[in-house]
Motif scaffolding. Structure first.
Motif, PDB file in Angstrom:
ATOM      1  N   GLN A   1      -3.397  13.332   4.629  1.00  0.00           N
ATOM      2  CA  GLN A   1      -3.804  12.902   3.293  1.00  0.00           C
ATOM      3  C   GLN A   1      -3.178  11.556   2.930  1.00  0.00           C
ATOM      4  O   GLN A   1      -3.811  10.717   2.285  1.00  0.00           O
ATOM      5  CB  GLN A   1      -3.415  13.968   2.263  1.00  0.00           C
ATOM      6  CG  GLN A   1      -4.253  15.236   2.352  1.00  0.00           C
ATOM      7  CD  GLN A   1      -3.705  16.349   1.469  1.00  0.00           C
ATOM      8  OE1 GLN A   1      -2.498  16.574   1.392  1.00  0.00           O
ATOM      9  NE2 GLN A   1      -4.601  17.067   0.800  1.00  0.00           N
ATOM     10  N   HIS A   2      -1.937  11.339   3.356  1.00  0.00           N
ATOM     11  CA  HIS A   2      -1.291  10.047   3.109  1.00  0.00           C
ATOM     12  C   HIS A   2      -1.996   8.928   3.874  1.00  0.00           C
ATOM     13  O   HIS A   2      -2.116   7.805   3.369  1.00  0.00           O
ATOM     14  CB  HIS A   2       0.187  10.110   3.494  1.00  0.00           C
ATOM     15  CG  HIS A   2       1.070  10.606   2.391  1.00  0.00           C
ATOM     16  ND1 HIS A   2       1.235   9.940   1.201  1.00  0.00           N
ATOM     17  CD2 HIS A   2       1.839  11.733   2.291  1.00  0.00           C
ATOM     18  CE1 HIS A   2       2.066  10.604   0.416  1.00  0.00           C
ATOM     19  NE2 HIS A   2       2.450  11.706   1.061  1.00  0.00           N
TER      20      HIS A   2
ATOM     21  N   TRP B   1       0.486   3.172 -11.119  1.00  0.00           N
ATOM     22  CA  TRP B   1       0.165   2.205 -10.061  1.00  0.00           C
ATOM     23  C   TRP B   1       0.048   0.791 -10.613  1.00  0.00           C
ATOM     24  O   TRP B   1       0.651  -0.152 -10.095  1.00  0.00           O
ATOM     25  CB  TRP B   1      -1.138   2.641  -9.391  1.00  0.00           C
ATOM     26  CG  TRP B   1      -1.713   1.685  -8.399  1.00  0.00           C
ATOM     27  CD1 TRP B   1      -1.115   1.221  -7.264  1.00  0.00           C
ATOM     28  CD2 TRP B   1      -3.014   1.089  -8.434  1.00  0.00           C
ATOM     29  NE1 TRP B   1      -1.964   0.375  -6.581  1.00  0.00           N
ATOM     30  CE2 TRP B   1      -3.133   0.281  -7.282  1.00  0.00           C
ATOM     31  CE3 TRP B   1      -4.090   1.182  -9.312  1.00  0.00           C
ATOM     32  CZ2 TRP B   1      -4.292  -0.446  -6.996  1.00  0.00           C
ATOM     33  CZ3 TRP B   1      -5.246   0.459  -9.032  1.00  0.00           C
ATOM     34  CH2 TRP B   1      -5.337  -0.339  -7.898  1.00  0.00           C
TER      35      TRP B   1
ATOM     36  N   GLN C   1       1.392  15.869  -0.679  1.00  0.00           N
ATOM     37  CA  GLN C   1       0.372  15.442   0.271  1.00  0.00           C
ATOM     38  C   GLN C   1       0.895  15.596   1.701  1.00  0.00           C
ATOM     39  O   GLN C   1       2.074  15.329   1.964  1.00  0.00           O
ATOM     40  CB  GLN C   1       0.007  13.975   0.033  1.00  0.00           C
ATOM     41  CG  GLN C   1      -0.457  13.650  -1.383  1.00  0.00           C
ATOM     42  CD  GLN C   1      -1.855  14.152  -1.660  1.00  0.00           C
ATOM     43  OE1 GLN C   1      -2.737  14.088  -0.806  1.00  0.00           O
ATOM     44  NE2 GLN C   1      -2.074  14.672  -2.868  1.00  0.00           N
TER      45      GLN C   1
ATOM     46  N   GLN D   1      -6.771   2.296   0.058  1.00  0.00           N
ATOM     47  CA  GLN D   1      -6.264   1.114  -0.647  1.00  0.00           C
ATOM     48  C   GLN D   1      -6.783  -0.178  -0.041  1.00  0.00           C
ATOM     49  O   GLN D   1      -7.012  -1.159  -0.745  1.00  0.00           O
ATOM     50  CB  GLN D   1      -4.744   1.127  -0.637  1.00  0.00           C
ATOM     51  CG  GLN D   1      -4.149   2.178  -1.535  1.00  0.00           C
ATOM     52  CD  GLN D   1      -2.643   2.149  -1.461  1.00  0.00           C
ATOM     53  OE1 GLN D   1      -2.000   1.335  -2.114  1.00  0.00           O
ATOM     54  NE2 GLN D   1      -2.064   3.028  -0.673  1.00  0.00           N
TER      55      GLN D   1
ATOM     56  N   GLU E   1       2.767  10.864  -4.255  1.00  0.00           N
ATOM     57  CA  GLU E   1       3.648  11.935  -3.783  1.00  0.00           C
ATOM     58  C   GLU E   1       4.560  12.423  -4.897  1.00  0.00           C
ATOM     59  O   GLU E   1       4.993  13.582  -4.893  1.00  0.00           O
ATOM     60  CB  GLU E   1       4.484  11.438  -2.592  1.00  0.00           C
ATOM     61  CG  GLU E   1       5.385  12.481  -1.963  1.00  0.00           C
ATOM     62  CD  GLU E   1       4.626  13.645  -1.322  1.00  0.00           C
ATOM     63  OE1 GLU E   1       5.221  14.733  -1.180  1.00  0.00           O
ATOM     64  OE2 GLU E   1       3.441  13.462  -0.959  1.00  0.00           O
TER      65      GLU E   1
ATOM     66  N   TYR F   1       0.823  -1.207   0.000  1.00  0.00           N
ATOM     67  CA  TYR F   1       0.000   0.000   0.000  1.00  0.00           C
ATOM     68  C   TYR F   1       0.859   1.261   0.000  1.00  0.00           C
ATOM     69  O   TYR F   1       0.509   2.256  -0.645  1.00  0.00           O
ATOM     70  CB  TYR F   1      -0.924   0.013   1.219  1.00  0.00           C
ATOM     71  CG  TYR F   1      -1.933  -1.114   1.228  1.00  0.00           C
ATOM     72  CD1 TYR F   1      -2.401  -1.664   0.036  1.00  0.00           C
ATOM     73  CD2 TYR F   1      -2.419  -1.637   2.412  1.00  0.00           C
ATOM     74  CE1 TYR F   1      -3.311  -2.696   0.034  1.00  0.00           C
ATOM     75  CE2 TYR F   1      -3.337  -2.669   2.428  1.00  0.00           C
ATOM     76  CZ  TYR F   1      -3.786  -3.200   1.235  1.00  0.00           C
ATOM     77  OH  TYR F   1      -4.694  -4.221   1.233  1.00  0.00           O
ATOM     78  N   ALA F   2       1.966   1.227   0.717  1.00  0.00           N
ATOM     79  CA  ALA F   2       2.839   2.406   0.795  1.00  0.00           C
ATOM     80  C   ALA F   2       3.401   2.781  -0.561  1.00  0.00           C
ATOM     81  O   ALA F   2       3.745   3.942  -0.809  1.00  0.00           O
ATOM     82  CB  ALA F   2       3.982   2.154   1.777  1.00  0.00           C
TER      83      ALA F   2
ATOM     84  N   ASN G   1       1.333   5.455  -2.069  1.00  0.00           N
ATOM     85  CA  ASN G   1       1.616   6.736  -1.424  1.00  0.00           C
ATOM     86  C   ASN G   1       2.823   7.409  -2.082  1.00  0.00           C
ATOM     87  O   ASN G   1       2.835   8.619  -2.305  1.00  0.00           O
ATOM     88  CB  ASN G   1       1.887   6.537   0.066  1.00  0.00           C
ATOM     89  CG  ASN G   1       0.631   6.194   0.847  1.00  0.00           C
ATOM     90  OD1 ASN G   1       0.192   5.049   0.864  1.00  0.00           O
ATOM     91  ND2 ASN G   1       0.043   7.183   1.500  1.00  0.00           N
ATOM     92  N   CYS G   2       3.838   6.591  -2.391  1.00  0.00           N
ATOM     93  CA  CYS G   2       5.033   7.133  -3.046  1.00  0.00           C
ATOM     94  C   CYS G   2       4.719   7.627  -4.450  1.00  0.00           C
ATOM     95  O   CYS G   2       5.195   8.691  -4.872  1.00  0.00           O
ATOM     96  CB  CYS G   2       6.125   6.056  -3.106  1.00  0.00           C
ATOM     97  SG  CYS G   2       6.739   5.512  -1.504  1.00  0.00           S
TER      98      CYS G   2
ATOM     99  N   ILE H   1      -5.009   8.074   1.816  1.00  0.00           N
ATOM    100  CA  ILE H   1      -4.611   7.296   0.633  1.00  0.00           C
ATOM    101  C   ILE H   1      -4.363   5.845   1.013  1.00  0.00           C
ATOM    102  O   ILE H   1      -4.831   4.916   0.344  1.00  0.00           O
ATOM    103  CB  ILE H   1      -3.347   7.904  -0.012  1.00  0.00           C
ATOM    104  CG1 ILE H   1      -3.666   9.265  -0.622  1.00  0.00           C
ATOM    105  CG2 ILE H   1      -2.779   6.967  -1.085  1.00  0.00           C
ATOM    106  CD1 ILE H   1      -2.433  10.053  -1.031  1.00  0.00           C
ATOM    107  N   PHE H   2      -3.632   5.650   2.100  1.00  0.00           N
ATOM    108  CA  PHE H   2      -3.337   4.299   2.567  1.00  0.00           C
ATOM    109  C   PHE H   2      -4.626   3.570   2.930  1.00  0.00           C
ATOM    110  O   PHE H   2      -4.833   2.404   2.562  1.00  0.00           O
ATOM    111  CB  PHE H   2      -2.411   4.358   3.785  1.00  0.00           C
ATOM    112  CG  PHE H   2      -1.934   3.015   4.261  1.00  0.00           C
ATOM    113  CD1 PHE H   2      -0.759   2.475   3.781  1.00  0.00           C
ATOM    114  CD2 PHE H   2      -2.674   2.280   5.185  1.00  0.00           C
ATOM    115  CE1 PHE H   2      -0.316   1.224   4.204  1.00  0.00           C
ATOM    116  CE2 PHE H   2      -2.240   1.038   5.626  1.00  0.00           C
ATOM    117  CZ  PHE H   2      -1.060   0.516   5.135  1.00  0.00           C
TER     118      PHE H   2
END
Length: 349
Positions: free
Chosen positions: A271-272, A321, A267, A279, A262, A254-255, A258-259, A275-276
């Motif tokens: 917000q992160h 993604w 973010q 997911q 970003e 999931y991280a 986020n990357c 996002i996590f």
């Protein structure tokens, strides 16, 4: 459990990579056509990605795969070599990528492990415990992320009807309920009382209109008892390592998004977290997708969850993604499959 080799190789077919690709490209094309905010200029945004977050995305993805290899080797009691563990994970990911998530690939996973020298009973047990721990992560994390996201998990447009005919929240809660029930029942059956589980299955299939399922219930009950017997007597460190590695694998998975996000936007921490959290919802929903590897479904749901927050970079983030988390395993699996087949069948000679 009878493993149909022909059926397994029908699943592990390199030619099948084109089916999910067509699904994915079709949905991406549809999103491009029907969304007025997506333009050719948006596609050029992919060249504006910041290099550090992109490198972190690849690093996190690599860490996740290392975690997978470590976990399967740990689950098998280090009966697999590191090389064999790598083969198993790549081919397991490939099988998942070319079959619908709702169908699953237990027989394929068992076959792969058997060809790497694991006996049938143990291979069945290891496959079941892997699936149970993966699903337990979702079951445990979903309530936690509801709290973390503080009500902002579902985007405002999530109530629109999706292609599956249900709103996204409804689709999630149905998926979560089914996964939670199945996972808890299987965990109880494998780890607590397999004999009771088999008895219940046979009693249920003694009902007149369920009798045609009795042979399947008998086989399933026997498989659960075999798996439970193989896992009995494991020490606490064994279960701790599996639990920790499972948490690491899915958190890293999931991280990675986020990357990616970003890399195109700035973010903040809250917000992160959102996002996590989203997911987890996306992946639970994808688990009941009827398409191979959730191809098409994943791209569509991603767009529904993130387009309001990400705006013009939604499309490129979506593509990035899936290019990182899905398509590499299609092509990597197709490339190494012939080599693996030659390796394991030569070993038998």
């Amino acid at each position: 459990m009878k493993i149909d080799k022909d059926k397994v190789f029908k699943t592990l077919n390199p030619n099948k990579v084109w089916i999910p690709i067509l699904f994915g490209v079709g949905i991406v094309g549809y999103l491009f056509y029907q969304d007025d905010t997506v333009t050719v200029e948006n596609l050029s945004l992919i060249f504006t990605a910041e290099i550090v977050p992109v490198m972190l995305a690849f690093l996190v993805l690599f860490a996740r795969d290392v975690g997978y290899v470590y976990r399967i080797r740990t689950i098998t009691g280090e009966k697999l070599t590191w090389k064999s563990s790598i083969y198993v994970i790549i081919l397991w990911e490939f099988a998942s990528a070319v079959t619908p998530s709702v169908v699953g690939g237990t027989a394929v996973a068992v076959f792969i492990l058997m060809k790497e020298g694991i006996k049938l009973g143990k291979a069945l047990a290891y496959t079941m415990i892997t699936a149970i721990f993966d699903n337990l992560y979702f079951v445990v994390m979903a309530p936690i992320i509801f709290f973390i996201a503080n009500g902002s998990i579902f985007p405002q447009n999530a109530m629109i009807e999706t292609q599956l005919g249900r709103s996204l929240p409804t689709l999630f809660f149905v998926s979560y309920g089914l996964i939670a029930i199945y996972t808890l029942v299987m965990a109880f059956a494998v780890l607590v009382n397999p004999r009771w589980f088999k008895w219940i299955l046979l009693r249920l299939t003694s009902i007149k209109w369920l009798r045609k399922w009795r042979p399947y219930a008998y086989e399933q009950g026997n498989e659960i008892m075999i798996a439970s017997r193989e896992l009995r007597g494991r020490d606490y460190s064994y279960w701790f390592k599996i639990t920790f590695s499972t948490m690491f694998i899915w958190t890293a998975r999931y991280a990675m998004l986020n990357c990616v996000i970003e890399a195109f936007t700035n973010q903040d921490f809250a917000q992160h977290l959102t996002i996590f959290a989203r997911q987890v919802i996306i992946w639970i929903t994808m688990l009941i997708s009827p398409t191979p590897g959730s191809s098409g479904t994943a791209e569509f749901i991603f767009n529904q969850f993130f387009r309001e927050d990400l705006g013009s970079v939604t499309f490129v983030s979506n593509i990035f993604w899936r290019l990182m988390t899905y398509y590499p395993y299609l092509f990597l699996g197709a490339l190494i499959l012939p080599r693996w087949i030659a390796r394991v069948f030569k070993k038998k000679k």
